[in-house]
Scaffold this active site. Structure first.
Site, PDB file in Angstrom:
ATOM      1  N   GLU A  41      -5.754 -47.302   4.406  1.00 38.35           N
ATOM      2  CA  GLU A  41      -5.234 -48.011   5.579  1.00 38.35           C
ATOM      3  C   GLU A  41      -6.321 -48.052   6.651  1.00 38.35           C
ATOM      4  O   GLU A  41      -7.105 -47.125   6.796  1.00 38.35           O
ATOM      5  CB  GLU A  41      -4.005 -47.278   6.109  1.00 38.35           C
ATOM      6  CG  GLU A  41      -3.389 -47.907   7.357  1.00 38.35           C
ATOM      7  CD  GLU A  41      -2.225 -47.095   7.910  1.00 38.35           C
ATOM      8  OE1 GLU A  41      -1.333 -47.698   8.530  1.00 38.35           O
ATOM      9  OE2 GLU A  41      -2.198 -45.859   7.716  1.00 38.35           O
ATOM     10  N   LYS A 113       2.437 -54.308   6.962  1.00 36.03           N
ATOM     11  CA  LYS A 113       3.193 -53.057   6.999  1.00 36.03           C
ATOM     12  C   LYS A 113       4.557 -53.257   7.654  1.00 36.03           C
ATOM     13  O   LYS A 113       4.666 -53.755   8.773  1.00 36.03           O
ATOM     14  CB  LYS A 113       2.387 -52.013   7.769  1.00 36.03           C
ATOM     15  CG  LYS A 113       2.978 -50.624   7.800  1.00 36.03           C
ATOM     16  CD  LYS A 113       2.008 -49.685   8.524  1.00 36.03           C
ATOM     17  CE  LYS A 113       2.486 -48.264   8.563  1.00 36.03           C
ATOM     18  NZ  LYS A 113       1.499 -47.385   9.261  1.00 36.03           N
ATOM     19  N   CYS A 155       1.113 -46.621   4.077  1.00 38.69           N
ATOM     20  CA  CYS A 155       1.294 -45.362   4.790  1.00 38.69           C
ATOM     21  C   CYS A 155       2.749 -44.981   5.070  1.00 38.69           C
ATOM     22  O   CYS A 155       3.436 -44.487   4.192  1.00 38.69           O
ATOM     23  CB  CYS A 155       0.476 -45.385   6.087  1.00 38.69           C
ATOM     24  SG  CYS A 155       0.117 -43.736   6.757  1.00 38.69           S
TER      25      CYS A 155
END
Length: 275
Positions: A41, A113, A155
């Site tokens: 990330e 995300k 994440c």
């Protein structure tokens, strides 16, 4: 059997330097015989100072790190999953966006995300991703990669098993979980959550991570992992920076799902009865 590579980095605040490190990682991965490289990330810039970071964040077509990575992928004939870059969108907001690039250097898919990290930790660390980033809304599986069907997450998405279940139901073979995990949460949850997601979904999880002390003052946990469908850890890079390698055998998925066919046993969950 497919050989993959993971890049564990300590990304800084200067995109040019980070881009050079990524290009070098592509070369190392290709030289090591990998068919696909996975990066963490925020591979392009990692900076908790939002005002300073805003000065170097660009739209997709102007992002020099992305351009350099596409060129490197084409030059070395390697597929590349950029865990994420901070990309300025047309709305003027910033997306935390993954890129899947094929061996011709073409962008085959992107993923923004979905779950943003807004937490206050007991250590005193406070994070408010929603102050900077706009969440994504699409669940993405990429066909035709060297690792089969690749499901995309980033994440904090790791803590939401419903997303992984949706990817499994969409016949993903591998789920990527690029990350920049904090040290406290990494020590407590990183290994157990990644192994659990692989076991629940009955597929491989590939998690390239940031590691070490960064220019912006944060420290990340590292331990880039590759986990098989049985929950066995095939690669743990611990705190070492650089490129690591693992072998993925997709036939392992059917072997594990034959032993425990949990996906075939799923039933709609009825409403809760409160007594």
């Amino acid at each position: 059997m497919t050989r993959i590579a993971l890049f564990q980095s300590t990304t800084g605040i200067e995109p040019a330097a980070n881009g050079r490190a990524l290009v070098d990682a592509v070369e190392q991965a290709a030289r090591g015989g990998a068919e696909m490289l996975f990066t963490p990330e925020m591979s392009g810039v990692l900076d908790r100072n939002s005002e300073r970071a805003a000065k170097v964040i660009r739209p997709r077509d102007e992002d020099r790190v992305l351009a350099a990575c596409r060129d490197a992928a084409a030059r070395h004939g390697l597929w590349l999953h950029i865990g994420s870059l901070a990309i300025l969108t047309e709305s003027g907001k910033i997306a935390n966006r993954s890129f899947v690039i094929d061996r011709e250097g073409q962008v085959r898919a992107t993923y923004d995300k979905i779950h943003l990290f807004d937490v206050d930790l007991p250590t005193g660390e406070s994070w408010r991703e929603s102050n900077v980033y706009t969440p994504g809304s699409d669940v993405v599986v990429v066909n035709g990669t060297p690792v089969g069907k690749l499901g995309l997450t980033i994440c904090y998405d790791l803590r939401f098993p419903g997303l992984f279940a949706r990817l499994a139901e969409s016949d993903a073979d591998v789920i990527a979980v690029p990350a920049a995990f904090t040290v406290p949460t990494g020590k407590a949850h990183w290994h157990v959550l990644l192994r659990a997601r692989a076991i629940e979904a009955g597929l491989f999880v590939v998690a390239a991570a940031q590691a070490g002390h960064h220019e912006d003052g944060r420290t990340t946990f590292g331990h880039s992992l590759v986990v098989d469908p049985w929950g066995e850890v095939l690669l743990d890079m611990e705190e070492e920076k650089g490129v690591g390698f693992a072998e993925i055998d997709l036939s392992r998925i059917s072997d594990v799902r034959t032993r425990i066919p949990a996906l075939n046993h799923r039933r709609p969950i009825p409403a809760v009865v409160t007594l």
